[in-house]
Design a protein around this motif. Structure first.
Motif, PDB file in Angstrom:
ATOM      1  N   VAL A   1      16.382  45.069 -34.227  1.00  0.00           N
ATOM      2  CA  VAL A   1      16.742  45.386 -32.821  1.00  0.00           C
ATOM      3  C   VAL A   1      18.134  44.756 -33.532  1.00  0.00           C
TER       4      VAL A   1
ATOM      5  N   GLY B   1      20.684  47.639 -34.859  1.00  0.00           N
ATOM      6  CA  GLY B   1      21.687  48.059 -33.363  1.00  0.00           C
ATOM      7  C   GLY B   1      23.082  47.732 -34.340  1.00  0.00           C
TER       8      GLY B   1
ATOM      9  N   LEU C   1      23.839  41.264 -28.822  1.00  0.00           N
ATOM     10  CA  LEU C   1      22.376  42.550 -28.752  1.00  0.00           C
ATOM     11  C   LEU C   1      21.304  41.458 -28.698  1.00  0.00           C
TER      12      LEU C   1
END
Length: 108
Positions: A19, A23, A49
């Motif tokens: 992630v 991201g 994030l």
């Protein structure tokens, strides 16, 4: 610890890692398209994030909180330990992703 729990910890680590990495890089592509500096944007996104990567890795915070509550009120201390290990694995994955992004962008 059983084999299924170990595999859950490994999955939590790599989901959080993915992630943060994914991201940040996809956000950097967006920054490039709108004319912002992509490397500093990637670094900023990786930092922001991390908490969302942890939440995504453990499957939402309410399940973890319920598991800790069940461990406290029902006396099942193994649930508390397992949940804390899952949170630590997700935290480690998110932090590792952030370190890789800092290494790639050369920003401190």
């Amino acid at each position: 610890m059983d084999k299924e729990f170990i595999s859950t910890l490994i999955m939590d680590f790599f989901v959080a890692f993915g992630v943060v990495i994914g991201g940040a890089i996809v956000g950097g592509i967006g920054a490039f398209l709108i004319g912002k500096p992509p490397l500093s944007t990637i670094n900023d996104l990786a930092t922001g994030l991390k908490i969302w990567a942890m939440v995504a890795a453990i499957g939402g915070t309410f399940d973890a909180i319920y598991s800790i509550e069940r461990g406290i009120y029902d006396g099942s201390h193994i649930d508390i330990a397992k949940t804390l290990f899952m949170i630590f694995a997700a935290l480690s994955g998110a932090h590792s992703g952030g370190v890789v992004i800092q290494w790639l962008t050369q920003e401190a």
